[in-house]
Structures are given as structure tokens and as C-alpha cells.
Design an enzyme around this catalytic site. Sequence first.
Site, PDB file in Angstrom:
ATOM      1  N   ASP A 211       0.860  -1.180   0.000  1.00  0.00           N
ATOM      2  CA  ASP A 211       0.000   0.000   0.000  1.00  0.00           C
ATOM      3  C   ASP A 211       0.892   1.223   0.000  1.00  0.00           C
ATOM      4  O   ASP A 211       1.921   1.267   0.675  1.00  0.00           O
ATOM      5  CB  ASP A 211      -0.988   0.001   1.154  1.00  0.00           C
ATOM      6  CG  ASP A 211      -0.346  -0.042   2.529  1.00  0.00           C
ATOM      7  OD1 ASP A 211      -0.121   1.034   3.117  1.00  0.00           O
ATOM      8  OD2 ASP A 211      -0.068  -1.153   3.020  1.00  0.00           O
TER       9      ASP A 211
ATOM     10  N   GLU B 259      -7.321   4.657  12.294  1.00  0.00           N
ATOM     11  CA  GLU B 259      -6.235   4.381  13.232  1.00  0.00           C
ATOM     12  C   GLU B 259      -6.010   5.604  14.105  1.00  0.00           C
ATOM     13  O   GLU B 259      -6.734   6.594  14.019  1.00  0.00           O
ATOM     14  CB  GLU B 259      -4.966   4.028  12.465  1.00  0.00           C
ATOM     15  CG  GLU B 259      -4.528   5.100  11.481  1.00  0.00           C
ATOM     16  CD  GLU B 259      -3.271   4.720  10.716  1.00  0.00           C
ATOM     17  OE1 GLU B 259      -2.180   4.991  11.266  1.00  0.00           O
ATOM     18  OE2 GLU B 259      -3.382   4.196   9.592  1.00  0.00           O
TER      19      GLU B 259
END
Length: 236
Positions: A32, A123
Site C-alpha cells: 500500500d 487508526e
Amino acid sequence: MKSFSALTFIAVAATLAGANPVEKRYSPSGIDVSAYQGNVNWGAAKNNGVTFAYIKATEGVSYTNPSFSSQYQGATNAGLIRGAYHFGHPNSGPGDAQARYFVSHGGGWSNDGITLPGALDIEYNPAKGGNACYGLGASSMVQWIQAFSNQYNSLTGRYPVLYTTTDWWKTCTGNNGGFGNNNPLWLAHHSSNLGPLPAGWEDVVIWQYAEKGSNPGDQNYFNGSDDDLQQFAASG
């Protein structure tokens, strides 16, 4: 979606003393990336074993990755299965609004066999001095994530993948167990083993096992075979 056991991953350090090898014949590798990686040599990454990629598209309701188009097209040209992800900022707009922003700036999904469902990266708040849970209590955070998920599903026909850590999920959602039936889990745990899962999930679809490695960006494994990866992209 098809259920893939979390115990099917190849442990990165299975040969080390005390390691518990987890045997699996297949574990497609992926990466990613974001604007930080800039111009990615996708052909080299593919030649080095990468088969799928997630590319950052957006944050909140105002930021777009300036490298998104070139990175996404580069991954496509290299023949990778690819998708987009959105970095959620629950303190800068409702979940449904952020899902709409994400879809309108590259985060959609199509049943073409090469597009992964969009992912919500949720997150700890990266802002210096920022509240870890963006100022939301557990109940409000769950509602925010659910609003994003439902809106994304309404717009695309797929539920988004949820990228998170077990620690954040416990801290900021109260370890809510209500997302496992619809939302595939992409777990970040930088270690030689997968570690404990958040409540509600019995397995993961993607494991981010390292933040750097032999390919650009973060290093990931897909939980299944190459055929499973293609099926997940096509229909879940």
C-alpha cells in the site's frame, strides 16, 4: 464474502528460534502506497512478487493524494489487482460525507475483476498532540464508522475493507464486535505473527506485516490464493 482462516498466513520469521510456522501454499504479496512513495516502479514491484496494491486516494473531506492517478494507472498498467483507500478523520466531517468524498475522488468499485473494494484506514490520530480517538467516545466512533460503511455500500454495492490495529479498535470503539459480518478486515500488525484480532472477526483478508521491505510502501499478505484474490476483487 468467502471466509479465509487467519491461520493460513506464512509467518515471516518461521525459521527463527521459537517461531511457530504457519503453513500456507499461497500468500499473494501486496503493497500500500501514498503520496510519500511518489513515482512507483510498478513493473519492478510486480517482477518482485507483488500481485495487488492499495493506493491512498483521500483523507477527510478535503485532501486528495496528488500522486493517486499516476500510481493507480501505473498499477493498472503493470497488471496488478488494485484498489483505493481513504484515511478517515472522524473529527473533520461525518462518516457518510467522507465516504461520498472518497468515492467521488477515485475510491469507487467496479466488478471488473481487477478492482479491490475501497478501504477505510481508521487508526490513531496522526496529528501532533491530537486526541487518539479524534475526540469521539466509543459509541460515537462506532456510529461514524457505520455511517461511512453504509454510505460506501450504498454507492458501490460493496462494504469497505476496514484497515486498523487491534489496539486502536479496542481503545476507540470499545472493541465493538458488530462489523465482522460485512466488513473485511485488513489488520496492521508489524510482526512475525498475526497477533490477536479485534472483536467480531474470526479472520483477516489482508495482513500488513511490515512498514517497509523489498517493495515500496507497506508490506502485506492476502489471506488466500491468487484465485481467491481475484474472486475477492470481483465479488467478495
